[in-house]
Design a protein around this motif. Structure first.
Motif: not given
Length: 245
Positions: A86-100
């Motif tokens: 989200g906006s708090h992550t700069g729209w980068q994924c910080w935590a993901s389920c496997s495998p991605f």
């Protein structure tokens, strides 16, 4: 003063560019929870990667498995999504389920896993699997866990049986490339059935080199090929003469 380089095994989750022939969705209980994808801390780390209301991760000496207890109204399975973006992550994924997050299934040839299923089944209600897309909200073909896809030709409620499904079987005209997969669902049978399927799933991965599946042969036996188990009648098709040449 000039040491050689050292290559260590990376602990980073795989990215689309690092896919190899065997990419695990679920192998151990740890795979059931979101993992960090960057050095940033995320409050979503450890969030269960469940799709559906009654899904649990079971540690077992014979191999950890997913316990998917469907009900009349909902299927269940595994969520392959980013859990913190989200906006708090700069729209980068910080935590993901496997495998991605949101893999493109067409990057592999097959989906494979071991399964055992309890329930009451018939020609309409069958143990089956499908996948869904994150956005737009597409659904794949529903594939029944029977025939050439599974050891022995059908599921068992006591024995683990290997399933191998070509990825192309999931493709639809609306969603031919199976990109951006969000969920893998194991199907319920709906409100018309008093007993809903319960699936145990383990050794769950995408691959280009699948294990073999031994199904009951549909070819008529010859004297030279007869073994200890030679079926006279197993299905309705056996009640009718078959071609032998």
């Amino acid at each position: 003063d000039d040491p050689p380089s050292v290559e260590t095994h990376s602990t980073e989750p795989p990215t689309q560019a690092s896919i190899n022939s065997d990419t695990y969705i679920y192998e151990t209980v740890n795979d059931g929870y979101a993992q960090l994808t960057t050095s940033n801390q995320s409050e979503k780390e450890g969030t269960p990667c469940t799709a559906g209301r009654t899904v649990n991760y079971i540690a077992d000496a014979g191999g950890d498995y997913i316990d998917i207890n469907t009900d009349k109204w909902s299927s269940g399975g595994y969520r392959m999504d980013c859990m913190d973006k989200g906006s708090h992550t700069g729209w980068q994924c910080w935590a993901s389920c496997s495998p991605f997050a949101n893999p493109n299934f067409m990057d592999w040839g097959y989906l494979t896993f071991e399964v055992r299923v309890s329930g009451v089944f018939d020609d309409v209600c069958k143990p089956s699997i499908s996948v869904t897309k994150r956005w737009p909200s597409y659904g794949s073909n529903v594939v029944a866990l029977e025939g050439d896809y599974i050891d022995g030709g059908s599921t068992s409620d006591t024995d683990w049986r290997r399933v191998v499904i070509p990825i192309t079987e999931f493709a639809t005209e609306e969603w031919p490339n199976l990109d951006g997969v969000k969920n893998v669902f194991f199907s319920t049978c709906g409100t018309a059935y008093s007993v809903s399927p319960r699936y145990h799933v383990r050794d769950f991965y995408l691959t280009d080199d699948p294990p073999s599946v031994e199904t009951h042969s549909t070819e008529p036996p010859t004297q030279a090929s007869i073994n200890s188990d030679t079926y006279i009648y197993e299905t309705v098709n056996d009640g009718y003469a078959q071609l032998t040449t």
